[in-house]
Design a protein around this motif. Structure first.
Motif, PDB file in Angstrom:
ATOM      1  N   MET A   1       0.966  -0.710  -0.413  1.00  0.00           N
ATOM      2  CA  MET A   1       0.181   0.155  -0.225  1.00  0.00           C
ATOM      3  C   MET A   1       0.808   1.397  -0.303  1.00  0.00           C
ATOM      4  N   ASP A   2       0.634   1.743  -1.019  1.00  0.00           N
ATOM      5  CA  ASP A   2       1.919   3.074  -0.874  1.00  0.00           C
ATOM      6  C   ASP A   2       0.459   4.352  -1.583  1.00  0.00           C
ATOM      7  N   ILE A   3       0.777   5.755  -0.555  1.00  0.00           N
ATOM      8  CA  ILE A   3       0.466   6.242  -0.879  1.00  0.00           C
ATOM      9  C   ILE A   3       1.553   7.103  -2.045  1.00  0.00           C
ATOM     10  N   LEU A   4       0.376   7.618  -3.233  1.00  0.00           N
ATOM     11  CA  LEU A   4       0.743   8.137  -4.417  1.00  0.00           C
ATOM     12  C   LEU A   4       1.135   9.806  -4.639  1.00  0.00           C
ATOM     13  N   ASN A   5       0.088  10.680  -3.915  1.00  0.00           N
ATOM     14  CA  ASN A   5       0.485  11.535  -3.788  1.00  0.00           C
ATOM     15  C   ASN A   5       0.843  12.385  -3.040  1.00  0.00           C
ATOM     16  N   VAL A   6       0.858  13.892  -3.464  1.00  0.00           N
ATOM     17  CA  VAL A   6       2.020  14.865  -2.425  1.00  0.00           C
ATOM     18  C   VAL A   6       1.255  15.040  -1.387  1.00  0.00           C
ATOM     19  N   LEU A   7       1.472  15.148  -0.031  1.00  0.00           N
ATOM     20  CA  LEU A   7       0.910  15.523   0.926  1.00  0.00           C
ATOM     21  C   LEU A   7       1.843  15.976   1.678  1.00  0.00           C
ATOM     22  N   PRO A   8       1.473  17.489   2.560  1.00  0.00           N
ATOM     23  CA  PRO A   8       2.681  17.662   3.890  1.00  0.00           C
ATOM     24  C   PRO A   8       3.439  16.712   4.680  1.00  0.00           C
ATOM     25  N   GLU A   9       4.047  16.673   5.031  1.00  0.00           N
ATOM     26  CA  GLU A   9       5.452  15.873   5.300  1.00  0.00           C
ATOM     27  C   GLU A   9       5.169  14.983   6.100  1.00  0.00           C
ATOM     28  N   ALA A  10       4.291  15.475   6.954  1.00  0.00           N
ATOM     29  CA  ALA A  10       4.225  14.734   8.456  1.00  0.00           C
ATOM     30  C   ALA A  10       3.209  14.197   8.550  1.00  0.00           C
ATOM     31  N   THR A  11       1.780  14.603   7.852  1.00  0.00           N
ATOM     32  CA  THR A  11       0.884  13.764   6.795  1.00  0.00           C
ATOM     33  C   THR A  11       1.038  12.685   6.248  1.00  0.00           C
ATOM     34  N   PHE A  12       2.155  12.971   5.982  1.00  0.00           N
ATOM     35  CA  PHE A  12       2.445  11.582   4.423  1.00  0.00           C
ATOM     36  C   PHE A  12       2.801  10.847   5.705  1.00  0.00           C
ATOM     37  N   ALA A  13       4.026  10.974   6.770  1.00  0.00           N
ATOM     38  CA  ALA A  13       4.682  10.184   7.382  1.00  0.00           C
ATOM     39  C   ALA A  13       3.434   9.452   8.287  1.00  0.00           C
ATOM     40  N   ALA A  14       2.381  10.307   9.484  1.00  0.00           N
ATOM     41  CA  ALA A  14       1.668   9.130   9.468  1.00  0.00           C
ATOM     42  C   ALA A  14       0.526   8.380   9.020  1.00  0.00           C
ATOM     43  N   LEU A  15       0.950   8.637   7.539  1.00  0.00           N
ATOM     44  CA  LEU A  15      -0.734   8.229   6.936  1.00  0.00           C
ATOM     45  C   LEU A  15       0.096   6.512   6.601  1.00  0.00           C
ATOM     46  N   ASP A  16       1.947   7.012   6.682  1.00  0.00           N
ATOM     47  CA  ASP A  16       2.162   6.107   5.997  1.00  0.00           C
ATOM     48  C   ASP A  16       2.339   4.896   6.779  1.00  0.00           C
ATOM     49  N   ASP A  17       3.367   5.141   8.352  1.00  0.00           N
ATOM     50  CA  ASP A  17       3.150   4.165   9.135  1.00  0.00           C
ATOM     51  C   ASP A  17       2.251   3.515   9.135  1.00  0.00           C
ATOM     52  N   LEU A  18       0.894   4.278   9.587  1.00  0.00           N
ATOM     53  CA  LEU A  18      -0.603   4.048   9.136  1.00  0.00           C
ATOM     54  C   LEU A  18      -0.099   2.562   8.589  1.00  0.00           C
ATOM     55  N   LEU A  19      -0.034   2.636   7.267  1.00  0.00           N
ATOM     56  CA  LEU A  19      -0.630   1.174   6.637  1.00  0.00           C
ATOM     57  C   LEU A  19       0.494   0.481   6.408  1.00  0.00           C
ATOM     58  N   ALA A  20       1.703   1.080   6.256  1.00  0.00           N
ATOM     59  CA  ALA A  20       2.981  -0.182   6.721  1.00  0.00           C
ATOM     60  C   ALA A  20       2.436  -1.030   8.010  1.00  0.00           C
ATOM     61  N   PHE A  21       2.373  -0.261   9.658  1.00  0.00           N
ATOM     62  CA  PHE A  21       2.396  -1.151  10.282  1.00  0.00           C
ATOM     63  C   PHE A  21       0.827  -2.073  10.957  1.00  0.00           C
ATOM     64  N   ILE A  22      -0.559  -1.413   9.763  1.00  0.00           N
ATOM     65  CA  ILE A  22      -1.627  -2.840   9.605  1.00  0.00           C
ATOM     66  C   ILE A  22      -1.387  -3.444   8.964  1.00  0.00           C
ATOM     67  N   SER A  23      -0.100  -3.670   8.013  1.00  0.00           N
ATOM     68  CA  SER A  23      -0.098  -5.051   7.279  1.00  0.00           C
ATOM     69  C   SER A  23       0.422  -5.923   8.250  1.00  0.00           C
ATOM     70  N   ILE A  24       1.199  -5.494   9.242  1.00  0.00           N
ATOM     71  CA  ILE A  24       1.752  -6.661   9.905  1.00  0.00           C
ATOM     72  C   ILE A  24       0.257  -7.774  10.804  1.00  0.00           C
ATOM     73  N   TYR A  25      -0.444  -6.948  10.764  1.00  0.00           N
ATOM     74  CA  TYR A  25      -1.594  -8.216  10.971  1.00  0.00           C
ATOM     75  C   TYR A  25      -2.370  -8.941  10.115  1.00  0.00           C
ATOM     76  N   ASP A  26      -1.856  -8.985   8.388  1.00  0.00           N
ATOM     77  CA  ASP A  26      -1.761  -9.861   8.051  1.00  0.00           C
ATOM     78  C   ASP A  26      -1.568 -11.134   8.516  1.00  0.00           C
ATOM     79  N   ASP A  27      -0.937 -10.516   9.408  1.00  0.00           N
ATOM     80  CA  ASP A  27       0.572 -12.194   9.750  1.00  0.00           C
ATOM     81  C   ASP A  27      -0.029 -12.869  11.096  1.00  0.00           C
ATOM     82  N   GLN A  28      -0.976 -13.745  10.393  1.00  0.00           N
ATOM     83  CA  GLN A  28      -1.206 -13.783  11.820  1.00  0.00           C
ATOM     84  C   GLN A  28      -0.336 -15.576  12.824  1.00  0.00           C
ATOM     85  N   VAL A  29       0.935 -15.539  12.320  1.00  0.00           N
ATOM     86  CA  VAL A  29       1.346 -16.239  12.764  1.00  0.00           C
ATOM     87  C   VAL A  29       1.615 -15.958  13.716  1.00  0.00           C
ATOM     88  N   ARG A  30       2.149 -14.581  13.356  1.00  0.00           N
ATOM     89  CA  ARG A  30       3.419 -13.504  14.365  1.00  0.00           C
ATOM     90  C   ARG A  30       2.653 -13.441  15.661  1.00  0.00           C
TER      91      ARG A  30
END
Ligand SMILES: C[S@@+](CC[C@H](N)C(=O)[O-])C[C@H]1O[C@@H](n2cnc3c(N)ncnc32)[C@H](O)[C@@H]1O
Length: 267
Positions: A1-30
């Motif tokens: 999941m990638d954000i493709l448009n330009v956003l203010p840096e802090a907004t981008f970082a917070a949303l980018d981390d959100l998308l990165a971290f929720i993907s860990i829940y696909d890993d039910q073994v973990r």
């Protein structure tokens, strides 16, 4: 999941981390492995003051309530994950959600148990360094140890029609996660370790006498001697690959505001 448009840096970082971290829940073994670890310590958790450090969606905080924790601080730095966790955990009066980097968190009571999952595929490449800066001293840290292991194989054995040995050779000096499937390749030797209170952060690894032209690295998470989960069996931590270009390599991690920089060189 990638954000493709330009956003203010802090907004981008917070949303980018959100998308990165929720993907860990696909890993039910973990997630199941961590929940088993918590259940194995039910006697320490019952009646205790607990911290879920970097709580994400708050599943471990919820599990600790169910295991009888007296109070759980669910501490999360990301504003979106904090809001989602606070919503999920609102039903539990024992839980206090804290929107703060855990290294700034100063509880008003002593902490019995801390659970965390700050490991990247290279062990130190996410946020485990923040545990060195805590302003409180938990009696029990779950899990308390992790090892980045290495192994060697031959490019010819794992290459496919797209990622050929010629392609892999072009990657000299780059550590690439998920380049190949782990298959049954065993983790063969320790490279660098983290243990509660004992961070290493720099290692030189000698491969003399070992055969193979392709190096792979994979994480193993332990509590004491018990293996909790490991790369290759949990999709959250793929093996990391690089073509061999010598008999010794140096791996070094420099903590940064978001995660840690990884420096890798052949010597
Ligand atoms: C790999 S996720 C783990 C989430 C949850 N503990 C789990 O295992 O299901 C790491 C979480 O820690 C949070 N985080 C990273 N650095 C942090 C810090 N310094 N303080 C608090 N939270 C942090 C991230 O936003 C993310 O939600």
């Amino acid at each position: 999941m990638d954000i493709l448009n330009v956003l203010p840096e802090a907004t981008f970082a917070a949303l980018d981390d959100l998308l990165a971290f929720i993907s860990i829940y696909d890993d039910q073994v973990r997630t199941r492995a961590y929940l088993r670890l918590l259940r194995a310590h039910r006697h320490a958790i019952a009646g205790a003051v607990c911290v879920d450090a970097g709580c994400g969606m708050g599943y471990f905080a919820e599990a600790m309530v169910r295991l009888g924790a007296r109070r759980v601080y669910a501490v999360e730095a990301n504003p979106h994950l904090y809001a989602l966790a606070a919503e999920r955990l609102a039903a539990y009066p024992q839980v206090i959600c804290v929107h703060q980097p855990v290294q700034h968190f100063e509880p008003e009571e002593s902490v019995d148990v801390l659970v965390h999952e700050f490991f990247g595929p290279l062990l130190y490449d996410e946020d485990v360094h923040v545990l060195e800066q805590l302003r409180f001293q938990p009696r029990l840290v779950l899990p308390d140890r992790a090892v980045l292991m290495g192994g060697l194989t031959w490019m010819e054995q794992v290459a496919d029609e797209t990622v050929t040995p010629a392609v892999v050779q072009r990657l000299e000096g780059a550590l690439v996660s998920g380049l190949f499937d782990e298959g049954r390749l065993p983790l063969q030797f320790p490279v660098i370790q983290w243990a509660w209170g004992q961070a290493e952060r720099e290692a030189v690894c000698d491969l003399s006498g070992r055969e193979g032209d392709l190096l792979y690295l994979g994480l193993q998470i332990y509590h004491g001697d018990r293996l909790i989960c490991q790369a290759g069996r949990c999709e959250n931590w793929p093996y990391v690959w690089t073509p061999r270009a010598g008999d010794r390599f140096r791996l070094c991690f420099v903590p940064a505001e978001r995660g840690a920089e990884v420096h890798f060189t052949w010597e």
